[in-house]
Design an enzyme around this catalytic site. Structure first.
Site, mmCIF file in Angstrom:
data_model
loop_
_atom_site.group_PDB
_atom_site.id
_atom_site.type_symbol
_atom_site.label_atom_id
_atom_site.label_comp_id
_atom_site.label_asym_id
_atom_site.label_seq_id
_atom_site.Cartn_x
_atom_site.Cartn_y
_atom_site.Cartn_z
ATOM 1 N N LYS A 8 -64.583 -14.677 -7.185
ATOM 2 C CA LYS A 8 -64.387 -15.970 -8.034
ATOM 3 C C LYS A 8 -65.279 -15.977 -9.276
ATOM 4 O O LYS A 8 -66.134 -15.167 -8.563
ATOM 5 C CB LYS A 8 -64.598 -17.178 -6.731
ATOM 6 C CG LYS A 8 -65.696 -16.888 -6.565
ATOM 7 C CD LYS A 8 -67.328 -17.942 -6.794
ATOM 8 C CE LYS A 8 -68.050 -17.756 -6.472
ATOM 9 N NZ LYS A 8 -69.539 -18.088 -7.087
ATOM 10 N N PRO A 89 -68.646 -6.607 -5.357
ATOM 11 C CA PRO A 89 -69.950 -6.396 -5.283
ATOM 12 C C PRO A 89 -70.869 -6.987 -4.414
ATOM 13 O O PRO A 89 -70.650 -8.378 -4.804
ATOM 14 C CB PRO A 89 -70.307 -6.204 -7.021
ATOM 15 C CG PRO A 89 -69.205 -5.854 -7.661
ATOM 16 C CD PRO A 89 -68.624 -7.081 -6.484
ATOM 17 N N VAL A 90 -72.024 -6.536 -3.826
ATOM 18 C CA VAL A 90 -72.241 -8.064 -2.751
ATOM 19 C C VAL A 90 -73.758 -8.584 -3.737
ATOM 20 O O VAL A 90 -73.908 -7.938 -4.148
ATOM 21 C CB VAL A 90 -73.289 -7.173 -1.347
ATOM 22 C CG1 VAL A 90 -73.985 -7.773 -0.613
ATOM 23 C CG2 VAL A 90 -71.902 -6.580 -0.465
ATOM 24 N N GLY A 93 -72.722 -13.110 -6.771
ATOM 25 C CA GLY A 93 -72.548 -14.064 -7.194
ATOM 26 C C GLY A 93 -70.770 -14.661 -7.422
ATOM 27 O O GLY A 93 -70.281 -14.812 -7.438
ATOM 28 N N LEU A 94 -70.282 -13.375 -6.382
ATOM 29 C CA LEU A 94 -68.755 -13.663 -6.622
ATOM 30 C C LEU A 94 -67.921 -13.995 -5.526
ATOM 31 O O LEU A 94 -66.557 -13.799 -5.065
ATOM 32 C CB LEU A 94 -68.161 -11.577 -7.364
ATOM 33 C CG LEU A 94 -68.689 -11.429 -8.461
ATOM 34 C CD1 LEU A 94 -68.592 -9.828 -8.167
ATOM 35 C CD2 LEU A 94 -67.880 -12.096 -9.552
ATOM 36 N N GLY A 95 -69.036 -14.159 -4.360
ATOM 37 C CA GLY A 95 -68.274 -14.745 -3.610
ATOM 38 C C GLY A 95 -67.479 -14.436 -2.328
ATOM 39 O O GLY A 95 -66.845 -14.091 -1.849
ATOM 40 N N GLY A 96 -67.902 -12.458 -2.014
ATOM 41 C CA GLY A 96 -66.691 -12.233 -1.688
ATOM 42 C C GLY A 96 -66.985 -12.403 -0.208
ATOM 43 O O GLY A 96 -66.743 -12.048 0.426
ATOM 44 N N SER A 98 -68.183 -15.208 1.314
ATOM 45 C CA SER A 98 -67.323 -16.307 1.910
ATOM 46 C C SER A 98 -65.732 -15.716 1.788
ATOM 47 O O SER A 98 -64.536 -16.533 2.276
ATOM 48 C CB SER A 98 -67.586 -16.776 0.867
ATOM 49 O OG SER A 98 -68.871 -18.044 0.985
ATOM 50 N N ASP A 131 -68.615 -22.030 0.057
ATOM 51 C CA ASP A 131 -67.908 -21.874 -0.361
ATOM 52 C C ASP A 131 -66.531 -21.647 0.159
ATOM 53 O O ASP A 131 -65.225 -21.565 -0.563
ATOM 54 C CB ASP A 131 -68.050 -20.342 -1.343
ATOM 55 C CG ASP A 131 -68.974 -20.548 -2.979
ATOM 56 O OD1 ASP A 131 -69.084 -22.016 -3.214
ATOM 57 O OD2 ASP A 131 -69.643 -19.891 -3.387
#
Length: 205
Positions: A8, A89-90, A93-96, A98, A131
């Site tokens: 996200k 990517p860990v 802030g991309l929510g992986g 979650s 999230d």
């Protein structure tokens, strides 16, 4: 069973203030994007979580917490082997994490025959991370509270984005960033309200 877990972007993110429970009250417009992890979930005699990034294996992964919480809610044994193919990517802030957890909830709900509704799953998601509930449906949405309250919005038109993800990461980034906020940095939520109005009115270009 296989399923994608989409990343996200925060189209807006505003912190309104600190809550009595220690969390911060936020307003944000979130959008899932095509970048995605992939989860493989199969029946097993016990619960195990494995990832092609070995640092994410086992009980520390949000997916493990999601599976355990769902099994407790459904009064069943947490029996599944879950393999995560990481592409998001860990700690960017991309929510992986979650998104992986939410995808696990959706797939395990089906695999274990629990027949829980999205509302039921959202309650479980709220115990795992702020999230996670958003990723149960994804798309475009307004989130509020600490992020667990999700209001769907009209979809964003297709748009290309360029993401730059540095190799270095900040330990405990989210907690560290929020802990440094001062009242002078809080917002009244006006930017998010305006973005919501633009999307509701179909005026995003």
């Amino acid at each position: 069973m296989e399923a994608p877990a989409f990343a996200k972007l925060n189209l807006t993110l505003e912190v309104l203030g600190r809550r009595d429970d220690g969390y911060h009250e936020i307003r944000s417009v979130l959008q899932t994007i095509d970048l995605a992890d992939r989860l493989e979930i199969v029946p097993a005699s016990s619960l195990s979580v494995e990832c092609d990034d070995a640092s994410l294996n086992g009980e520390t992964n949000l997916v493990w917490r999601a599976a355990a919480a769902l099994a407790e809610r459904g009064n069943t044994e947490p029996r599944a082997h879950i393999y995560i193919h990481k592409r998001i990517p860990v700690a960017m802030g991309l929510g992986g994490g979650s998104s992986d957890a939410a995808t696990a909830l959706l797939v395990l709900n089906q695999l274990w025959g629990l027949d829980l509704t999205i509302e039921d799953l959202a309650q479980v998601a709220g115990t795992i991370g702020s999230d996670v509930a958003f990723f149960l449906s994804g798309g475009t949405a307004l989130v509020s509270g600490r992020g667990e309250r999700v209001t769907p919005l009209p979809p964003l038109p297709p748009v290309a984005v360029i993401m730059v993800c540095p190799k270095s990461t900040v330990p405990n980034k989210t907690a560290s960033v929020y802990s440094t906020l001062t009242p002078g940095q809080y917002s009244d939520g006006g930017i998010t309200r305006r973005m919501t109005e633009i999307l509701m009115g179909g005026h995003f270009v």
